[in-house]
Design a protein around this motif. Structure first.
Motif, PDB file in Angstrom:
ATOM      1  N   PRO A   1       0.795  -1.227   0.000  1.00 17.49           N
ATOM      2  CA  PRO A   1       0.000   0.000   0.000  1.00 17.49           C
ATOM      3  C   PRO A   1       0.829   1.279   0.000  1.00 17.49           C
ATOM      4  O   PRO A   1       0.435   2.277  -0.611  1.00 17.49           O
ATOM      5  CB  PRO A   1      -0.855  -0.123   1.269  1.00 17.49           C
ATOM      6  N   GLN A   2       1.987   1.257   0.672  1.00 17.24           N
ATOM      7  CA  GLN A   2       2.809   2.471   0.728  1.00 17.24           C
ATOM      8  C   GLN A   2       3.334   2.860  -0.660  1.00 17.24           C
ATOM      9  O   GLN A   2       3.386   4.043  -1.002  1.00 17.24           O
ATOM     10  CB  GLN A   2       3.984   2.277   1.691  1.00 17.24           C
ATOM     11  N   ALA A   3       3.725   1.873  -1.456  1.00 18.73           N
ATOM     12  CA  ALA A   3       4.254   2.147  -2.799  1.00 18.73           C
ATOM     13  C   ALA A   3       3.168   2.090  -3.872  1.00 18.73           C
ATOM     14  O   ALA A   3       3.421   2.418  -5.037  1.00 18.73           O
ATOM     15  CB  ALA A   3       5.353   1.141  -3.141  1.00 18.73           C
TER      16      ALA A   3
ATOM     17  N   ILE B   1      18.546   0.370  -6.567  1.00 18.20           N
ATOM     18  CA  ILE B   1      17.487   0.809  -5.653  1.00 18.20           C
ATOM     19  C   ILE B   1      16.627   1.879  -6.318  1.00 18.20           C
ATOM     20  O   ILE B   1      17.129   2.839  -6.891  1.00 18.20           O
ATOM     21  CB  ILE B   1      18.072   1.363  -4.337  1.00 18.20           C
ATOM     22  N   MET B   2      15.316   1.679  -6.235  1.00 18.16           N
ATOM     23  CA  MET B   2      14.362   2.642  -6.762  1.00 18.16           C
ATOM     24  C   MET B   2      13.470   3.116  -5.612  1.00 18.16           C
ATOM     25  O   MET B   2      12.971   2.306  -4.834  1.00 18.16           O
ATOM     26  CB  MET B   2      13.508   1.989  -7.860  1.00 18.16           C
ATOM     27  N   ASP B   3      13.287   4.413  -5.496  1.00 15.31           N
ATOM     28  CA  ASP B   3      12.438   4.975  -4.447  1.00 15.31           C
ATOM     29  C   ASP B   3      11.042   5.214  -5.013  1.00 15.31           C
ATOM     30  O   ASP B   3      10.865   5.992  -5.951  1.00 15.31           O
ATOM     31  CB  ASP B   3      13.027   6.290  -3.920  1.00 15.31           C
ATOM     32  N   ILE B   4      10.049   4.523  -4.449  1.00 14.92           N
ATOM     33  CA  ILE B   4       8.663   4.668  -4.898  1.00 14.92           C
ATOM     34  C   ILE B   4       7.813   5.075  -3.700  1.00 14.92           C
ATOM     35  O   ILE B   4       7.586   4.281  -2.785  1.00 14.92           O
ATOM     36  CB  ILE B   4       8.131   3.355  -5.511  1.00 14.92           C
ATOM     37  N   ASN B   5       7.400   6.323  -3.668  1.00 14.43           N
ATOM     38  CA  ASN B   5       6.594   6.854  -2.559  1.00 14.43           C
ATOM     39  C   ASN B   5       7.260   6.641  -1.200  1.00 14.43           C
ATOM     40  O   ASN B   5       6.601   6.370  -0.199  1.00 14.43           O
ATOM     41  CB  ASN B   5       5.192   6.233  -2.537  1.00 14.43           C
ATOM     42  N   GLY B   6       8.588   6.730  -1.184  1.00 15.45           N
ATOM     43  CA  GLY B   6       9.322   6.558   0.066  1.00 15.45           C
ATOM     44  C   GLY B   6       9.707   5.128   0.374  1.00 15.45           C
ATOM     45  O   GLY B   6      10.450   4.877   1.325  1.00 15.45           O
TER      46      GLY B   6
ATOM     47  N   SER C   1      15.115 -14.216 -12.690  1.00 14.60           N
ATOM     48  CA  SER C   1      14.251 -14.384 -11.515  1.00 14.60           C
ATOM     49  C   SER C   1      14.790 -13.567 -10.352  1.00 14.60           C
ATOM     50  O   SER C   1      15.991 -13.522 -10.109  1.00 14.60           O
ATOM     51  CB  SER C   1      14.138 -15.858 -11.128  1.00 14.60           C
ATOM     52  N   SER C   2      13.867 -12.931  -9.638  1.00 13.92           N
ATOM     53  CA  SER C   2      14.266 -11.955  -8.620  1.00 13.92           C
ATOM     54  C   SER C   2      13.448 -12.076  -7.343  1.00 13.92           C
ATOM     55  O   SER C   2      12.266 -12.420  -7.376  1.00 13.92           O
ATOM     56  CB  SER C   2      14.093 -10.528  -9.156  1.00 13.92           C
ATOM     57  N   GLN C   3      14.104 -11.758  -6.245  1.00 15.76           N
ATOM     58  CA  GLN C   3      13.417 -11.494  -4.994  1.00 15.76           C
ATOM     59  C   GLN C   3      13.195  -9.976  -4.932  1.00 15.76           C
ATOM     60  O   GLN C   3      14.087  -9.211  -5.302  1.00 15.76           O
ATOM     61  CB  GLN C   3      14.260 -11.932  -3.814  1.00 15.76           C
ATOM     62  N   VAL C   4      12.038  -9.579  -4.468  1.00 16.87           N
ATOM     63  CA  VAL C   4      11.724  -8.158  -4.363  1.00 16.87           C
ATOM     64  C   VAL C   4      11.886  -7.720  -2.908  1.00 16.87           C
ATOM     65  O   VAL C   4      11.199  -8.229  -2.018  1.00 16.87           O
ATOM     66  CB  VAL C   4      10.286  -7.863  -4.837  1.00 16.87           C
ATOM     67  N   LYS C   5      12.794  -6.787  -2.679  1.00 12.49           N
ATOM     68  CA  LYS C   5      13.036  -6.260  -1.339  1.00 12.49           C
ATOM     69  C   LYS C   5      12.338  -4.909  -1.202  1.00 12.49           C
ATOM     70  O   LYS C   5      12.557  -4.005  -2.014  1.00 12.49           O
ATOM     71  CB  LYS C   5      14.531  -6.092  -1.091  1.00 12.49           C
ATOM     72  N   LEU C   6      11.498  -4.781  -0.182  1.00 16.61           N
ATOM     73  CA  LEU C   6      10.796  -3.532   0.114  1.00 16.61           C
ATOM     74  C   LEU C   6      11.277  -3.018   1.467  1.00 16.61           C
ATOM     75  O   LEU C   6      11.199  -3.741   2.469  1.00 16.61           O
ATOM     76  CB  LEU C   6       9.284  -3.765   0.167  1.00 16.61           C
ATOM     77  N   SER C   7      11.783  -1.795   1.497  1.00 20.94           N
ATOM     78  CA  SER C   7      12.277  -1.196   2.746  1.00 20.94           C
ATOM     79  C   SER C   7      11.532   0.109   3.007  1.00 20.94           C
ATOM     80  O   SER C   7      11.475   0.981   2.135  1.00 20.94           O
ATOM     81  CB  SER C   7      13.784  -0.910   2.646  1.00 20.94           C
ATOM     82  N   TYR C   8      10.976   0.226   4.228  1.00 18.87           N
ATOM     83  CA  TYR C   8      10.193   1.421   4.533  1.00 18.87           C
ATOM     84  C   TYR C   8      10.219   1.673   6.033  1.00 18.87           C
ATOM     85  O   TYR C   8       9.800   0.830   6.832  1.00 18.87           O
ATOM     86  CB  TYR C   8       8.753   1.237   4.058  1.00 18.87           C
ATOM     87  N   LYS C   9      10.766   2.834   6.425  1.00 16.83           N
ATOM     88  CA  LYS C   9      10.812   3.260   7.818  1.00 16.83           C
ATOM     89  C   LYS C   9      11.388   2.170   8.738  1.00 16.83           C
ATOM     90  O   LYS C   9      10.849   1.863   9.804  1.00 16.83           O
ATOM     91  CB  LYS C   9       9.423   3.676   8.297  1.00 16.83           C
ATOM     92  N   GLY C  10      12.490   1.576   8.297  1.00 18.04           N
ATOM     93  CA  GLY C  10      13.207   0.606   9.117  1.00 18.04           C
ATOM     94  C   GLY C  10      12.720  -0.820   9.009  1.00 18.04           C
ATOM     95  O   GLY C  10      13.336  -1.733   9.574  1.00 18.04           O
ATOM     96  N   LYS C  11      11.612  -1.055   8.288  1.00 12.12           N
ATOM     97  CA  LYS C  11      11.095  -2.412   8.133  1.00 12.12           C
ATOM     98  C   LYS C  11      11.436  -2.952   6.750  1.00 12.12           C
ATOM     99  O   LYS C  11      11.354  -2.228   5.755  1.00 12.12           O
ATOM    100  CB  LYS C  11       9.585  -2.443   8.340  1.00 12.12           C
ATOM    101  N   ILE C  12      11.822  -4.216   6.685  1.00 12.46           N
ATOM    102  CA  ILE C  12      12.207  -4.841   5.419  1.00 12.46           C
ATOM    103  C   ILE C  12      11.370  -6.097   5.188  1.00 12.46           C
ATOM    104  O   ILE C  12      11.281  -6.967   6.059  1.00 12.46           O
ATOM    105  CB  ILE C  12      13.699  -5.224   5.405  1.00 12.46           C
TER     106      ILE C  12
END
Length: 335
Positions: A14-16, A74-79, A93-104
């Motif tokens: 939801p954040q991105a 690294i791409m920044d999408i809505n923070g 093939s890829s793993q998608v890493k999402l990092s937001y406000k200290g949570k991964i």
């Protein structure tokens, strides 16, 4: 704060404001890999690894809106910091890493940890939450090193040529077929590809993936050229009129499901080789523990049994997700 949630369109951040491998049309989709159960038609915009580009355009249309990234970029999408990391499943093939406000959070897609020499090897990514497949999430599934499997395949092919028979191997058009092609002993005979596999090969080669370039079977190919040859074909070709041109022949299926005796009998092939592009039981456990995740979401496969093992033995919180991903479930059809 949740970085991912399961919706009727698929996994959503939801954040991105984007989906990962959605199964219904959405505005923004990150695609972990180009297999049909993860890369579907109808998205307004796609984001994937560079090595997935040409195959996705081949399968979904050359005019799709597709942006690509390299591993570690690294791409920044809505923070939300978004990056892709190797999954080792198939090229791109890829793993998608999402990092937001200290949570991964890491969404792994499909993966295997053995280095197959074709895909970029699986890279453990430390995270708080990890989304993992468990297609082969039972202790009965244990793969031999691929060098042993390919030695058996080459020995089978050589024996067939000595008996005056041609050889046909059925395997996934994307990923497994190229892995097999690169490990065949070309001194035994000629190697040919079904048109669907040849088209996939050309797309990957044009994307910089190192694949042995072999000829395509065409209506004009003289039958004499198939003497002692090995032909790679998708499972959908099994039993078709297309096969008649290779007679006399022996057939083989390459799949993780060949680990089960009943599956070998149901495959309608002469022999089955246990070869999977997914992690086996030990591979799944090794991969999950390497992330140090506190919570694991499980998709497609033995989610209930594997989840109980993670919670009772490894003391890792596990949650099953009902997704439309198939893993290797359709392996004896086509994928």
């Amino acid at each position: 704060m949740s970085l991912i949630e399961l919706t009727d369109h698929g996994l959503y951040c939801p954040q991105a404001e984007l989906f990962i491998d959605p199964w219904k049309p959405v505005d923004k989709a990150i695609i972990t890999h180009a297999h049909a159960d993860h890369s579907r038609w109808g998205m307004k915009h796609y984001l994937a690894h560079h090595h997935s580009e040409k195959v996705m355009r081949l399968r979904l249309g050359s005019d799709i809106s597709l942006e690509t990234m390299e591993y570690g970029e690294i791409m920044d999408i809505n923070g939300v910091k978004v990056s892709l990391h190797p999954a080792g499943h198939i090229p791109g093939s890829s793993q998608v890493k999402l990092s937001y406000k200290g949570k991964i959070v890491v969404i792994s897609g499909d993966y295997k940890i053995e280095d197959d020499g074709l895909s970029k090897q699986f890279e453990p990514v430390k995270c708080h939450e990890f989304v993992s497949e468990c297609t082969f999430g039972m202790p009965i599934y244990k793969w031999e090193p691929q060098a042993i499997v390919f030695a058996s395949i080459n020995a089978w092919w050589k024996q067939n040529t000595e008996q005056g028979r041609n050889s046909v191997i059925f395997s996934y058009s994307l990923g497994k077929s190229q892995r097999i092609i690169n490990n065949l002993d070309a001194s035994i005979g000629d190697i040919f590809a079904h048109g669907a596999i040849w088209n996939t090969n050309q797309a990957l080669i044009s994307n910089g993936v190192p694949i042995r370039d072999i000829p395509k079977v065409t209506a004009e190919t003289p039958k004499s050229r198939f003497k002692g040859a090995l032909i790679i074909a998708p499972p959908s070709a099994m039993g078709s009129a297309w096969m008649k041109k290779f007679a006399p022949f022996r057939t083989a299926v390459c799949s993780g499901w060949m680990n089960i005796r009943g599956a070998k009998k149901r495959s309608a092939a002469d022999i089955g080789f246990v070869l999977s592009d997914h992690a086996d039981w030990e591979g799944l456990i090794t991969a999950i523990k390497s992330t140090e995740a506190e919570k694991v979401y499980l998709t497609h496969g033995s989610t209930a049994a594997f989840g109980r093992y993670l919670e009772e033995v490894e003391k890792i919180q596990a949650v099953a997700l009902e997704t439309l991903f198939e893993g290797e479930a359709a392996d004896l059809a086509d994928g």
